[in-house]
Design an enzyme around this catalytic site. Structure first.
Site, PDB file in Angstrom:
ATOM      1  N   ASP A 113      11.033  66.481  60.712  1.00 19.19           N
ATOM      2  CA  ASP A 113      10.138  65.803  61.652  1.00 19.19           C
ATOM      3  C   ASP A 113      11.002  65.061  62.682  1.00 19.19           C
ATOM      4  O   ASP A 113      12.233  65.199  62.688  1.00 19.19           O
ATOM      5  CB  ASP A 113       9.184  64.868  60.907  1.00 19.19           C
ATOM      6  CG  ASP A 113       9.896  63.765  60.129  1.00 19.19           C
ATOM      7  OD1 ASP A 113      11.095  63.492  60.377  1.00 19.19           O
ATOM      8  OD2 ASP A 113       9.246  63.160  59.259  1.00 19.19           O
ATOM      9  N   ALA A 114      10.379  64.275  63.512  1.00 20.25           N
ATOM     10  CA  ALA A 114      11.099  63.563  64.572  1.00 20.25           C
ATOM     11  C   ALA A 114      12.131  62.581  64.023  1.00 20.25           C
ATOM     12  O   ALA A 114      13.084  62.227  64.716  1.00 20.25           O
ATOM     13  CB  ALA A 114      10.100  62.819  65.465  1.00 20.25           C
TER      14      ALA A 114
END
Length: 136
Positions: free
Chosen positions: A17-18
């Site tokens: 994810d980010a």
């Protein structure tokens, strides 16, 4: 599957994810690859099951316990162990490791089905014979 040294995985950017933490669904993808490679190492690839016996293994149940996060660029190992073998199905335990640290425990129930009807059918004899002595 047979006791092995595990299937190596690297956590790539597209697995995260980010925040650089591995997305939860990727653990299932890594487990699938490890199961497939365990069978291949035993000389029993999925393609042979489909082409010669018109059968395939499908997931009927899966349970994941996430223990700790995997992060970008980490080297992981997925081990696969056979817990129980029945006429048309099997139960496995898979573990995702970073060194000695357990990141996830995965319990998988697989069932053998006829490719044309998707109805349960007995595991082909080569798979039963190879897996028969491995249940822990």
């Amino acid at each position: 599957m047979k006791p092995d040294d595990g299937f190596p995985i690297r956590v790539y950017f597209d697995d995260t994810d980010a925040g650089g933490v591995a997305y939860h669904a990727n653990y299932l993808k890594w487990a699938e690859r490890a199961r497939t490679e365990s069978l291949r190492a035993m000389g029993l690839p999925h393609s042979l099951m489909m082409e010669s016996y018109n059968t395939m293994l499908v997931v009927r149940r899966i349970e994941v316990e996430y223990v700790a996060p995997a992060r970008l660029d980490e080297a992981l190992l997925v081990t696969t162990r056979l817990r129980d073998l029945r006429a048309a199905s099997m139960d496995l335990t898979q573990t995702v490791l970073r060194g000695e640290a357990v990141l996830a425990r995965i319990r998988v129930g697989l069932v053998c089905v006829a490719a044309d009807s998707l109805r349960p059918t007995r595991l082909p004899q080569p798979w039963r014979a190879a897996l028969g002595d491995l249940a822990t």
